[in-house]
Motif scaffolding. Structure first.
Motif, short mmCIF file in Angstrom:
data_model
loop_
_atom_site.label_atom_id
_atom_site.label_comp_id
_atom_site.label_asym_id
_atom_site.label_seq_id
_atom_site.Cartn_x
_atom_site.Cartn_y
_atom_site.Cartn_z
N SER A 507 40.75 26.87 2.76
CA SER A 507 40.89 25.87 3.81
C SER A 507 41.39 26.61 4.97
N GLY A 508 40.90 26.56 6.19
CA GLY A 508 41.10 27.09 7.38
C GLY A 508 41.65 26.09 8.40
N SER A 509 42.66 26.32 9.20
CA SER A 509 43.36 25.49 10.09
C SER A 509 43.64 26.09 11.33
N TRP A 510 44.18 25.36 12.51
CA TRP A 510 44.60 25.79 13.80
C TRP A 510 46.01 26.54 13.54
N ASP A 511 46.53 26.73 12.40
CA ASP A 511 47.86 27.36 12.57
C ASP A 511 47.56 28.96 12.41
N LYS A 512 46.15 29.24 12.45
CA LYS A 512 45.83 30.59 12.43
C LYS A 512 45.74 31.37 10.98
N THR A 513 45.80 30.31 9.94
CA THR A 513 45.75 30.98 8.60
C THR A 513 44.46 30.24 7.94
N ILE A 514 44.27 30.95 6.80
CA ILE A 514 43.38 30.51 5.65
C ILE A 514 44.25 30.64 4.38
N ARG A 515 44.00 29.50 3.69
CA ARG A 515 44.69 29.42 2.21
C ARG A 515 43.79 29.35 1.29
N ILE A 516 44.04 29.91 0.11
CA ILE A 516 43.33 30.06 -0.90
C ILE A 516 43.96 29.19 -2.14
N HIS A 517 43.40 28.24 -2.75
CA HIS A 517 43.77 27.33 -3.80
C HIS A 517 43.31 27.44 -5.00
N ASP A 518 43.83 27.73 -5.88
CA ASP A 518 43.29 27.35 -7.44
C ASP A 518 43.56 26.03 -7.98
N LEU A 519 42.40 25.19 -7.74
CA LEU A 519 42.62 23.69 -8.16
C LEU A 519 42.63 23.49 -9.80
N TYR A 520 42.46 24.66 -10.64
CA TYR A 520 42.39 24.32 -12.24
C TYR A 520 43.54 25.34 -12.79
N ALA A 521 44.48 26.26 -11.77
CA ALA A 521 45.31 26.72 -12.38
C ALA A 521 46.53 25.88 -13.01
N ARG A 522 46.90 26.41 -14.06
CA ARG A 522 47.95 25.56 -15.00
C ARG A 522 49.31 25.72 -14.14
N GLY A 523 49.54 26.87 -13.57
CA GLY A 523 50.86 27.15 -13.08
C GLY A 523 51.04 26.71 -11.67
N MET A 524 49.87 26.16 -11.05
CA MET A 524 49.85 25.54 -9.74
C MET A 524 50.97 24.58 -9.60
N LYS A 525 51.80 24.51 -8.76
CA LYS A 525 52.62 23.34 -8.43
C LYS A 525 52.16 22.53 -7.58
N GLU A 526 52.70 21.32 -7.67
CA GLU A 526 52.28 20.19 -6.91
C GLU A 526 52.62 20.17 -5.35
N GLY A 527 51.52 20.29 -4.63
CA GLY A 527 51.70 20.69 -3.09
C GLY A 527 51.69 22.09 -2.86
N SER A 528 51.54 23.00 -3.58
CA SER A 528 51.58 24.34 -3.36
C SER A 528 50.33 24.79 -2.28
N GLY A 529 50.63 25.55 -1.44
CA GLY A 529 49.67 25.73 -0.33
C GLY A 529 48.88 26.99 -0.64
N GLY A 530 49.28 27.94 -1.77
CA GLY A 530 48.12 28.83 -2.28
C GLY A 530 48.63 30.09 -1.32
N ASP A 531 47.78 31.22 -1.51
CA ASP A 531 47.78 32.49 -0.86
C ASP A 531 47.57 32.16 0.70
N SER A 532 48.00 32.94 1.43
CA SER A 532 47.78 32.67 3.01
C SER A 532 47.40 33.93 3.45
N MET A 533 46.27 33.84 4.40
CA MET A 533 45.66 35.01 5.34
C MET A 533 45.94 34.68 6.73
#
Length: 866
Positions: A507-533
């Motif tokens: 996902s890309g945004s006007w906040d100057k970042t892109i974020r990577i989300h693993d939707l199937y990761a078991r350890g992913m917390k609810e609402g987590s934004g993933g890695d940011s670039m």
């Protein structure tokens, strides 16, 4: 090759000019933007025939041979010759019935030219001319203007003839025409429905009329400095004159009958907007309220107008009318709604019913079988277009209530179309049954900006404007599965990517970042934004390929990331590549305007070798990912009526208020609300529509890409390749050693093409069987169409000898995907269709061969398991 792509077709408003015209072959010609479009109603195709630099306003066609047009800058294009009218307003242009002359009505002049655009005669009027009509013998012209009178002008200089004026109307004249072929009757009609029948007579000529005619001739000839000669025409003159010209000076036109159709014939009458006449004495009237009325004209009867039909065919005013040569088809053009209808009045059925993309096209996508293009618009309407005919084939009634911001076909489900909108909903459509079967929306109302579908087709992800969240929906249940937060500004783009056997969401945004989300990761917390670039400026668009992400930013950068390592591989500076022209009402020059120097849409080709991008300009940039260079810029439009087309602006035409002083009165329109940037494409008002690109997509075969822009939806593709054998295909490079070298280097595409050119069965089988199954998807699209038959022969031979049914079916499937237009659309390629029949026959033989053994094995296994 992709660098040789050209614009093949354009989906845009069907009619924007003030003229419709049928040719003698029942082909409909109409103006659309800066193009003349040819609608072949027998073959169900549409194609452009002429392209001008500005929007076409008037045009005339004679037998599909001679084309003349006038644009909104009053430039005349006649048979390939350009003529500047010196800013004089042109009201009409028409070819004569014999095709030898052209009449052009200027502001208060009527000038007749020959086909070489040399003046034959000039008629001057005291008032502005609004319309003209030729006589059937091409010897006279009717012209009418603001003085509510009709003047009969003679094309050639007759000594004993003076122009005849017909006056009987109090309101503006809608049309006038000669009745029949003997020019004895003239019909005039005004906008409020008064119809007058004028008859030429010789027994009503009084002495007072003769004296007035004699005085007019004497005055005219004295002004020209010639001697008065009232003798009869000589034998040489009579030889070149028509029968009516020989007697016209001996009689006059009188008002024989008149009738008001508003009071007697038409119940639901409104102001008349258009009139058409057919030589079978049939008159068609189009009104402001959309009512279409057909009349039969019988001069000997009382009343002389007989109503045939009257019905309301549309809700908007009918601006243009045309009738074909046989008198069966009536073409109606509604400029306000951009609608084009061809109506068969005898059977009361539609031959053609096309409506424009009434609002700005915001997004588009093409189906996996390359047959249908789905288009979303600013008004929330979604339409389906046929890729071969460019006709609209369906429109969804259950539509969005606001702008469509994203649209995409579900990759794994046939006929499923998904869309999101600023109304906060995601809709799933069944394009086969033409209905909406699922409506999804988040718990908190949010304007949805972008959409993408997981490769399996189970999950749909959309990005919101405020709050800045990503919503994940299940297509099967329609429920909201997950809400992902983390961004600090509106989300502009969402893409899925498959990296290291994982499906990741970017996902890309006007906040100057892109974020990577693993939707199937078991350890992913609810609402987590993933890695940011992080980037240097706001993210505007994303594109993905294998393990890489392309990110476009407002700073004019194109950044390529490696997903696994989270590192920047390289960066493009696209400031100069995408830069457009200066926009009107903009105080900054194009070189200093940062809003014109970044991409708003980017897309990788299916093989990942190329990347295309478009922004707020007329250019689409093509980059080579291997050599990291710009290799070509495509132009989406040459229509200079759009804003931002000129790279260099003449500041002499810009006043102190930053307005174009050369803009004509017809081009001016009411300003939008403060801050509003939307527009109506069907109106095509000049200098108001900024040229820009909104969406890009490559087809599955990599042979075309489609572009959604302010001009409409354009389809770019390669030109049709030859379908015959070329002996130059075989040269010194086509040899067994070269083929073996290509196989060793794993260049399977080059090896297969060389072996097909060589056409040796043993070499072909060796190369064919050495190609891995994973390389088929990249190998088939590169095969020339002229070699497809040989490839099919090789597949059949492999099925018969090697029995490799599964791999051969994969080859066939990819051929059907990549060469669907070749197989379905052309009647000349019967060999391809015959070879596919052979493939089907061989598959049936193999199925019957293994059907009984498999059935026995299944029965034995069931017995043993029980």
């Amino acid at each position: 090759m992709i660098t040789q792509f050209e614009e093949q077709s354009l989906l845009t408003s069907p009619t924007t000019s003030k003229i419709l015209q049928f040719t003698s072959d029942n082909i409909l010609i109409c103006g659309s933007g800066n193009r003349l479009m040819e609608y072949n109603l027998y073959n169900n195709t549409v194609k452009p025939i002429i392209q001008t630099r500005f929007n076409v306003k008037y045009f005339s066609v004679y037998n599909q041979q001679y084309y003349s047009s006038v644009d909104d800058q009053y430039n005349i294009l006649c048979n390939g010759k350009h003529i500047k009218s010196k800013n004089q307003q042109i009201k009409q242009i028409k070819h004569s019935p014999d095709g030898k002359m052209i009449a052009i009505a200027y502001l208060n002049k009527l000038i007749i030219y020959n086909l070489e655009m040399e003046k034959i005669k000039v008629h001057s009027n005291k008032h502005k001319i609004n319309g003209i009509c030729w006589s059937p013998d091409s010897r006279f012209i009717l012209s009418w203007g603001d003085d509510n009178s009709v003047i009969i002008n003679n094309v050639f200089k007759l000594r004993l003839y003076t122009d005849i004026m017909l006056q009987a109307h109090k309101f503006k004249i809608a049309s006038a025409f000669f009745l029949g072929s003997n020019i004895q009757y003239i019909i005039t009609i005004d906008v409020l429905g008064k119809v007058c029948l004028w008859k030429f007579v010789t027994d009503y000529v009084t002495e007072q009329y003769e004296a007035r005619q004699k005085f007019q001739k004497t005055k005219a000839q004295h002004h020209l400095g010639v001697e008065n000669d009232y003798s009869e025409y000589s034998i040489d003159e009579l030889l070149y004159m028509s029968d009516f010209e020989k007697n016209v000076h001996q009689g006059r036109f009188i008002l024989e009958k008149k009738i008001n159709i508003k009071e007697k014939l038409v119940k639901h009458f409104a102001a008349i907007k258009s009139v058409a006449y057919h030589t079978s004495n049939m008159m068609i009237i189009g009104m402001k309220n959309g009512v279409l009325t057909l009349f039969k004209i019988e001069p000997s009867e009382d009343p002389f107008l007989i109503q045939i039909q009257s019905f309301q065919i549309t809700q908007t005013q009918i601006d243009n009318l045309a009738i074909n040569k046989n008198g069966n088809w009536i073409a109606l053009g509604m400029r306000n709604s951009g609608q084009l209808i061809v109506w068969e009045w005898r059977s009361q059925s539609y031959i053609l019913n096309q409506q424009s993309l009434s609002y700005e096209t915001t997004c588009c996508t093409i189906s996996q079988d390359l047959t249908t293009i789905a288009v979303g618009t600013l008004g929330g309407i979604i339409r389906l277009y046929d890729q071969t005919s460019n006709f609209c084939i369906a429109k969804f009634n259950d539509q969005h209530s606001s702008k469509v911001t994203g649209i995409k076909y579900c990759p794994s489900k046939q006929g499923v179309l998904l869309s999101c909108s600023l109304d906060g909903t995601v809709r799933a459509y069944d394009t086969i049954r033409l209905k909406c079967f699922r409506v999804m929306q988040p718990e908190i109302l949010n304007q949805l900006q972008c959409l993408d579908v997981e490769p399996s087709g189970d999950l749909i992800c959309v990005g919101g404007f405020d709050p800045y969240e990503v919503y994940v929906f299940s297509l099967q249940t329609g429920q909201l599965v997950e809400v992902i937060s983390g961004h600090q500004a509106p989300i502009t783009s969402i893409k899925f990517i498959q990296a290291e056997e994982k499906v990741l969401l970017i996902s890309g945004s006007w906040d100057k970042t892109i974020r990577i989300h693993d939707l199937y990761a078991r350890g992913m917390k609810e609402g987590s934004g993933g890695d940011s670039m992080l980037h240097n400026s706001e993210v505007t668009a994303l594109a993905t390929r294998s393990n890489q992400i392309a990110v476009a930013t407002m700073g004019g950068e194109l950044v390529i990331w490696d997903v696994n390592e989270s590192l920047i591989l390289f960066t493009f500076d696209v400031h100069r590549d995408v830069q457009g022209g200066r926009i009107s009402k903009e105080t900054l020059a194009a070189q200093k305007n940062q809003n014109l120097k970044y991409f708003v849409a980017i897309e990788f080709s299916k093989d990942g070798q190329y990347l295309i991008g478009g922004g707020n300009s007329k250019f689409i940039c093509l980059y080579d990912m291997k050599y990291r260079i710009l290799i070509r810029r495509f132009i989406i439009s040459n229509n200079y009526s759009l804003d931002g087309m000129k790279l260099k602006v003449n500041f002499k035409t810009i006043d102190k208020e930053n307005k174009n002083i050369e803009e004509s009165d017809d081009e001016k329109q009411k300003d939008n609300l403060p801050g509003a940037k939307t527009f109506d494409v069907s109106k095509r008002s000049s200098k108001r529509v900024p040229v820009s690109v909104f969406n890009l997509q490559f087809t599955e075969s990599n042979r075309e890409f489609i572009v959604s822009s302010s001009e409409g939806v354009s389809i770019f593709g390669s030109a049709k390749r030859r379908q015959y054998f070329d002996p130059l295909d075989i040269d010194e490079t086509v040899s067994l050693e070269v083929i073996q070298k290509q196989i060793n280097q794993q260049n399977y595409t080059e090896a297969l093409i060389l072996s097909l050119k060589l056409n040796e069965a043993s070499i072909l089988d060796q190369v064919f069987n050495s190609i891995p199954v994973d390389s088929i998807i990249n190998t088939v699209p590169a095969i020339p169409e002229s070699l497809i038959v040989r490839l099919l022969e090789t597949i059949i031979r492999s099925m018969q000898i090697h029995r490799s049914i599964e791999s051969c079916l994969i080859w066939i499937q990819q051929i059907l995907i990549d060469f669907a237009p070749l197989i379905k659309g052309s009647t000349a390629n019967k060999k391809v269709q015959n070879m596919l029949q052979e493939v089907l026959k061989q598959v049936r033989l193999d199925f019957n061969r293994i059907k009984n053994p498999i059935r026995k094995c299944v029965n034995i296994l069931e017995y043993l398991s029980s």
